[in-house]
Scaffold this motif. Structure first.
Motif, PDB file in Angstrom:
ATOM      1  N   VAL A  59       0.871  -1.167  -0.099  1.00 51.84           N
ATOM      2  CA  VAL A  59      -0.074  -0.030  -0.071  1.00 51.84           C
ATOM      3  C   VAL A  59       0.829   1.185   0.186  1.00 51.84           C
ATOM      4  CG1 VAL A  59      -1.717   1.267   1.376  1.00 51.84           C
ATOM      5  CG2 VAL A  59      -1.828  -1.076   1.116  1.00 51.84           C
ATOM      6  N   THR A  60       1.822   1.151   0.730  1.00 48.52           N
ATOM      7  CA  THR A  60       3.011   2.393   0.756  1.00 48.52           C
ATOM      8  C   THR A  60       3.388   2.544  -0.496  1.00 48.52           C
ATOM      9  OG1 THR A  60       3.447   1.811   2.987  1.00 48.52           O
ATOM     10  CG2 THR A  60       4.886   3.493   1.900  1.00 48.52           C
ATOM     11  N   ARG A  61       4.062   1.624  -1.210  1.00 50.15           N
ATOM     12  CA  ARG A  61       4.551   1.728  -2.445  1.00 50.15           C
ATOM     13  C   ARG A  61       3.441   2.554  -3.330  1.00 50.15           C
ATOM     14  NH1 ARG A  61       6.064  -3.470  -1.814  1.00 50.15           N
ATOM     15  NH2 ARG A  61       4.849  -4.057  -3.714  1.00 50.15           N
ATOM     16  N   LEU A  62       2.040   1.807  -3.399  1.00 49.29           N
ATOM     17  CA  LEU A  62       1.237   2.084  -4.380  1.00 49.29           C
ATOM     18  C   LEU A  62       1.097   3.761  -4.145  1.00 49.29           C
ATOM     19  CD1 LEU A  62      -1.397  -0.641  -4.382  1.00 49.29           C
ATOM     20  CD2 LEU A  62       0.175  -0.030  -6.112  1.00 49.29           C
ATOM     21  N   VAL A  63       0.817   4.281  -2.888  1.00 46.63           N
ATOM     22  CA  VAL A  63       0.707   5.637  -2.844  1.00 46.63           C
ATOM     23  C   VAL A  63       2.023   6.594  -3.050  1.00 46.63           C
ATOM     24  CG1 VAL A  63       0.148   7.304  -0.742  1.00 46.63           C
ATOM     25  CG2 VAL A  63      -1.077   5.196  -0.837  1.00 46.63           C
ATOM     26  N   ARG A  64       3.152   5.815  -2.881  1.00 47.62           N
ATOM     27  CA  ARG A  64       4.170   6.766  -3.077  1.00 47.62           C
ATOM     28  C   ARG A  64       4.417   6.788  -4.703  1.00 47.62           C
ATOM     29  NH1 ARG A  64       8.043   3.677  -1.098  1.00 47.62           N
ATOM     30  NH2 ARG A  64       7.962   4.753   0.899  1.00 47.62           N
ATOM     31  N   GLU A  65       4.122   5.995  -5.368  1.00 44.39           N
ATOM     32  CA  GLU A  65       4.210   5.873  -6.930  1.00 44.39           C
ATOM     33  C   GLU A  65       3.016   6.737  -7.521  1.00 44.39           C
ATOM     34  OE1 GLU A  65       5.723   4.629 -10.396  1.00 44.39           O
ATOM     35  OE2 GLU A  65       6.604   5.024  -8.696  1.00 44.39           O
ATOM     36  N   SER A  66       1.911   6.605  -6.794  1.00 43.63           N
ATOM     37  CA  SER A  66       0.896   7.671  -7.601  1.00 43.63           C
ATOM     38  C   SER A  66       1.335   8.958  -7.253  1.00 43.63           C
ATOM     39  CB  SER A  66      -0.452   7.259  -6.635  1.00 43.63           C
ATOM     40  OG  SER A  66      -0.817   6.216  -6.643  1.00 43.63           O
ATOM     41  N   TYR A  67       1.905   9.266  -6.027  1.00 46.23           N
ATOM     42  CA  TYR A  67       2.393  10.558  -5.930  1.00 46.23           C
ATOM     43  C   TYR A  67       3.556  10.992  -6.771  1.00 46.23           C
ATOM     44  CZ  TYR A  67       4.044  14.879  -3.773  1.00 46.23           C
ATOM     45  OH  TYR A  67       4.472  16.180  -3.697  1.00 46.23           O
ATOM     46  N   ARG A  68       4.348  10.213  -7.047  1.00 44.79           N
ATOM     47  CA  ARG A  68       5.743  10.462  -7.635  1.00 44.79           C
ATOM     48  C   ARG A  68       5.339  10.951  -9.189  1.00 44.79           C
ATOM     49  NH1 ARG A  68       8.921   8.305 -11.283  1.00 44.79           N
ATOM     50  NH2 ARG A  68       7.861   6.470 -11.783  1.00 44.79           N
ATOM     51  N   LEU A  69       4.354  10.019  -9.607  1.00 49.77           N
ATOM     52  CA  LEU A  69       3.899  10.348 -11.163  1.00 49.77           C
ATOM     53  C   LEU A  69       3.134  11.507 -11.143  1.00 49.77           C
ATOM     54  CD1 LEU A  69       3.163   6.613 -12.226  1.00 49.77           C
ATOM     55  CD2 LEU A  69       5.106   8.117 -12.776  1.00 49.77           C
ATOM     56  N   HIS A  70       2.326  12.136 -10.436  1.00 53.88           N
ATOM     57  CA  HIS A  70       1.784  13.257 -10.521  1.00 53.88           C
ATOM     58  C   HIS A  70       2.233  14.614  -9.591  1.00 53.88           C
ATOM     59  CE1 HIS A  70      -1.401  11.386 -12.513  1.00 53.88           C
ATOM     60  NE2 HIS A  70      -1.519  10.121 -11.747  1.00 53.88           N
ATOM     61  N   GLU A  71       3.418  14.449  -8.903  1.00 51.52           N
ATOM     62  CA  GLU A  71       3.926  15.260  -8.135  1.00 51.52           C
ATOM     63  C   GLU A  71       4.170  16.781  -8.964  1.00 51.52           C
ATOM     64  OE1 GLU A  71       7.895  14.739  -6.265  1.00 51.52           O
ATOM     65  OE2 GLU A  71       8.542  14.119  -8.129  1.00 51.52           O
ATOM     66  N   ASN A  72       4.177  16.854 -10.192  1.00 52.07           N
ATOM     67  CA  ASN A  72       4.229  17.992 -10.851  1.00 52.07           C
ATOM     68  C   ASN A  72       3.125  18.756 -10.725  1.00 52.07           C
ATOM     69  OD1 ASN A  72       3.077  16.247 -12.487  1.00 52.07           O
ATOM     70  ND2 ASN A  72       4.101  16.835 -14.340  1.00 52.07           N
ATOM     71  N   ILE A  73       1.857  18.181 -10.536  1.00 49.87           N
ATOM     72  CA  ILE A  73       0.481  19.026 -10.484  1.00 49.87           C
ATOM     73  C   ILE A  73       0.230  19.338  -9.109  1.00 49.87           C
ATOM     74  CG2 ILE A  73      -0.235  17.881 -12.676  1.00 49.87           C
ATOM     75  CD1 ILE A  73      -2.178  16.445 -11.057  1.00 49.87           C
ATOM     76  N   PHE A  74       1.042  19.000  -7.975  1.00 48.07           N
ATOM     77  CA  PHE A  74       0.703  19.451  -6.921  1.00 48.07           C
ATOM     78  C   PHE A  74       1.190  20.745  -6.516  1.00 48.07           C
ATOM     79  CE2 PHE A  74      -0.522  15.213  -6.238  1.00 48.07           C
ATOM     80  CZ  PHE A  74      -1.413  15.000  -5.432  1.00 48.07           C
ATOM     81  N   ASN A  75       0.721  21.772  -5.701  1.00 46.63           N
ATOM     82  CA  ASN A  75       1.121  22.899  -5.448  1.00 46.63           C
ATOM     83  C   ASN A  75       2.270  22.675  -4.532  1.00 46.63           C
ATOM     84  OD1 ASN A  75      -0.989  24.151  -6.517  1.00 46.63           O
ATOM     85  ND2 ASN A  75      -2.141  24.599  -4.732  1.00 46.63           N
ATOM     86  N   SER A  76       3.298  23.430  -4.460  1.00 46.82           N
ATOM     87  CA  SER A  76       4.381  23.365  -3.498  1.00 46.82           C
ATOM     88  C   SER A  76       4.209  23.902  -2.066  1.00 46.82           C
ATOM     89  CB  SER A  76       5.807  23.838  -4.213  1.00 46.82           C
ATOM     90  OG  SER A  76       5.692  25.205  -4.786  1.00 46.82           O
ATOM     91  N   GLY A  77       5.167  23.568  -1.258  1.00 46.23           N
ATOM     92  CA  GLY A  77       5.346  24.415   0.110  1.00 46.23           C
ATOM     93  C   GLY A  77       4.393  23.537   0.986  1.00 46.23           C
TER      94      GLY A  77
END
Length: 117
Positions: A59-77
């Protein structure tokens, strides 16, 4: 993860839990708190109630990979803590990815791009 670091210290997690805003769906709970940095820090928490170590790590790997592939669309800070719910143990990658993006939209931390045709 290019634009992000991990939350590792218990005090950091506690700070986000106590001072952050949370939304939940069927598979995940997301807490978000603004930090004073230019990057996001993400922490993933999966309880022993979800399953044994193999299930929790999956589950941890699935969440981390989901975030990694879409991290460019998340706001920063932002400090983001994602907590997996019990239903997440039987979820597919697509369901976890959809749940993560859904929570990002609820928090208004996803940049929306409009393209003209």
């Amino acid at each position: 993860m290019r634009f992000s670091d991990s939350l590792k210290k218990n005090d950091d997690f506690r700070n986000v839990y106590q001072n952050g805003k949370s939304y939940a769906n069927k598979y995940l709970v997301m807490y978000v708190l603004k930090n004073k940095e230019e990057i996001n820090r993400i922490g993933i928490s999966v309880s022993k109630k979800v399953g044994n170590s193999v299930v929790r790590h999956r589950v941890t790997r699935l969440v981390r990979e989901s975030y990694r592939l879409h991290e460019n669309i998340f706001n920063s800070g932002l400090d983001i803590v994602v907590v997996a719910r019990n239903n997440a143990k039987s979820a597919s990658y697509a369901e976890i990815e959809s749940a993560l993006l859904h929570l990002g939209k609820l928090h208004h931390i996803i940049k929306i791009f409009f393209y003209e045709v």
